[in-house]
Design a protein around this motif. Structure first.
Motif, short mmCIF file in Angstrom:
data_model
loop_
_atom_site.label_atom_id
_atom_site.label_comp_id
_atom_site.label_asym_id
_atom_site.label_seq_id
_atom_site.Cartn_x
_atom_site.Cartn_y
_atom_site.Cartn_z
N ILE A 130 5.61 -5.23 4.41
CA ILE A 130 4.65 -5.92 3.53
C ILE A 130 4.52 -5.20 2.19
O ILE A 130 3.95 -5.73 1.26
CB ILE A 130 3.26 -6.06 4.17
CG1 ILE A 130 2.58 -4.69 4.35
CG2 ILE A 130 3.32 -6.83 5.47
CD1 ILE A 130 1.08 -4.78 4.54
N ASP A 131 5.03 -3.97 2.09
CA ASP A 131 4.82 -3.17 0.88
C ASP A 131 5.68 -3.60 -0.31
O ASP A 131 5.38 -3.26 -1.45
CB ASP A 131 5.11 -1.70 1.16
CG ASP A 131 4.08 -1.09 2.10
OD1 ASP A 131 3.01 -1.68 2.26
OD2 ASP A 131 4.36 -0.01 2.66
N GLY A 174 -0.84 -0.12 1.10
CA GLY A 174 0.09 0.43 0.11
C GLY A 174 -0.21 1.89 -0.12
O GLY A 174 -0.98 2.24 -1.01
N GLU A 226 -4.40 1.47 -1.05
CA GLU A 226 -4.95 2.54 -0.20
C GLU A 226 -4.54 3.93 -0.66
O GLU A 226 -5.29 4.89 -0.50
CB GLU A 226 -4.57 2.33 1.27
CG GLU A 226 -3.08 2.37 1.55
CD GLU A 226 -2.74 2.24 3.04
OE1 GLU A 226 -1.80 1.51 3.36
OE2 GLU A 226 -3.40 2.88 3.86
N HIS A 255 -5.31 -3.75 8.60
CA HIS A 255 -4.13 -4.31 9.28
C HIS A 255 -4.13 -5.82 9.39
O HIS A 255 -3.12 -6.40 9.82
CB HIS A 255 -3.96 -3.67 10.66
CG HIS A 255 -3.43 -2.27 10.59
ND1 HIS A 255 -4.22 -1.21 10.25
CD2 HIS A 255 -2.18 -1.78 10.77
CE1 HIS A 255 -3.49 -0.10 10.25
NE2 HIS A 255 -2.24 -0.42 10.55
O1 F6P Z 1 4.49 0.21 5.47
C1 F6P Z 1 3.61 -0.79 5.81
C2 F6P Z 1 2.20 -0.28 5.93
O2 F6P Z 1 1.38 -1.34 6.32
C3 F6P Z 1 1.63 0.41 4.70
O3 F6P Z 1 1.16 -0.46 3.71
C4 F6P Z 1 0.53 1.23 5.31
O4 F6P Z 1 0.23 2.32 4.48
C5 F6P Z 1 1.13 1.68 6.61
O5 F6P Z 1 2.13 0.72 6.93
C6 F6P Z 1 0.18 1.78 7.75
O6 F6P Z 1 0.88 2.26 8.87
P1 F6P Z 1 0.33 2.26 10.34
O7 F6P Z 1 0.25 0.83 10.82
O8 F6P Z 1 1.33 3.04 11.11
O9 F6P Z 1 -1.03 2.84 10.29
#
Ligand code: F6P
Length: 325
Positions: A130-131, A174, A226, A255
């Motif tokens: 999604i990034d 992000g 973030e 999420h």
């Molecule tokens: O790389 C996708 C992402 O959703 C980022 O935007 C976010 O910083 C990270 O994954 C969060 O990761 P996790 O689900 O492992 O906490």
């Protein structure tokens, strides 16, 4: 498809809406060309645990509209080790898997590339995150859906912000990349957008709020990626409250942005990329990622995805600022 006998298909890293559509496309394209596909569960972790699922045209029925990934995913540290990759190669050899399509981000691609170089497995990557932070491709699977999900929330928050004359800080995902924040900040009419690529200047944000009030604005939306500053939107809100005395609220979308039914854009993109990945393997390509550049499918070396950094279109900040004035 003479060079490929059995493709191993996995999703790895953070999931993204549209991964299922890509899985469907890989499976059906390969099977139509007489190549068998083995689903590898939970990414590289499942590979090391020999968790497989034989794929048929029917095992991917009715998934094009689903978020998440039916193959599940994980972030696997063992795959960063030589020993882990050797074990994986042995498991693949026993299973008769000669090629892998890996759907994920740059971490996934580094693992795939090393596996290919060290053990001769053919590997092709499909960018799913999604990034939208992967260099070499204009867009990644899941970005469109995540942006629309975040935007829906921002629009709702705008209703309550306007009713109460409040200043809202909305944190979107992000950690290292502001693409999502820029997209939804611009599309959501945010007065300011804070991203990791630019040092955050809370004095300036305070000034934007004061200037806006002078022009008669009563409510404000600030979108914060973030990773823009330590402690994200909470820290930004605290700092701007101290500077302006505004009635601030914080909303962390989290999420929710990773789930949900993919947009038509993500489904079509994933279908095109999935087909392209199989075609690439069939024509003898390896160590590459499927990319879309100016709406055309391309193959780029996997190494580009971690050796280069995707440039951020900072002009979007200017567009957002002038259009929110
Ligand atoms: O790389 C996708 C992402 O959703 C980022 O935007 C976010 O910083 C990270 O994954 C969060 O990761 P996790 O689900 O492992 O906490």
């Amino acid at each position: 498809m003479s060079q490929v006998n059995r493709i191993g298909l996995l999703t790895s890293g953070g999931d993204s809406p549209g991964m299922n559509a890509a899985i469907r496309a890989v499976v059906r394209t390969a099977l139509a060309g007489g190549v068998t596909v083995t689903g590898i569960m939970r990414g590289f972790s499942g590979l090391l645990d020999s968790e497989f699922m034989e794929m048929t045209p029917r095992s991917v029925s009715n998934i094009i509209q689903l978020g998440g990934t039916i193959l599940k995913t994980s972030r696997c540290l063992d795959f960063y080790e030589v020993e882990g990759r050797s074990r994986a190669a042995e498991i693949l050899r026993k299973k008769g898997i000669d090629s892998i399509v890996g759907i994920g981000g740059d971490g996934t691609f580094q693992g795939l590339s090393l596996l290919g170089k060290e053990h001769g497995v053919r590997v092709v990557g499909v960018p799913g995150t999604i990034d939208n932070d992967i260099p070499g491709t204009d867009i990644t699977i899941g970005f469109s859906t995540a942006a629309n999900t975040a935007l829906e929330s921002i629009d709702k928050i705008r209703d309550t912000a306007a009713s109460h004359d409040r200043l809202f800080f909305i944190e979107v995902m992000g950690r290292h990349c502001g693409a999502l924040a820029l997209e939804v900040g611009l599309a959501g009419g945010a007065e300011a957008i804070l991203i990791p690529e630019i040092d955050v200047d809370l004095d300036r944000v305070g000034q934007i709020v004061r200037d806006g009030r002078q022009r008669g604005k009563k409510s404000f939306i600030i979108v914060v990626a973030e990773g823009a500053l330590k402690d994200g939107a909470m820290a930004a809100a605290k700092g701007v409250k101290e500077r302006t005395g505004a009635d601030v609220r914080v909303s962390v979308l989290g999420h929710v942005q990773r789930g949900g039914s993919p947009t038509s854009y993500d489904r079509a993109l994933a279908s095109r990329m999935g087909r392209e990945a199989v075609t690439a393997l069939a024509s003898g390509q390896t160590d590459c990622m499927v990319a879309v550049v100016c709406n055309e499918m391309k193959l780029i070396p996997l190494s580009v995805t971690w050796e280069e950094k995707k440039s951020t279109d900072l002009d979007l900040l200017d567009v957002a600022e002038i259009t929110a004035s």
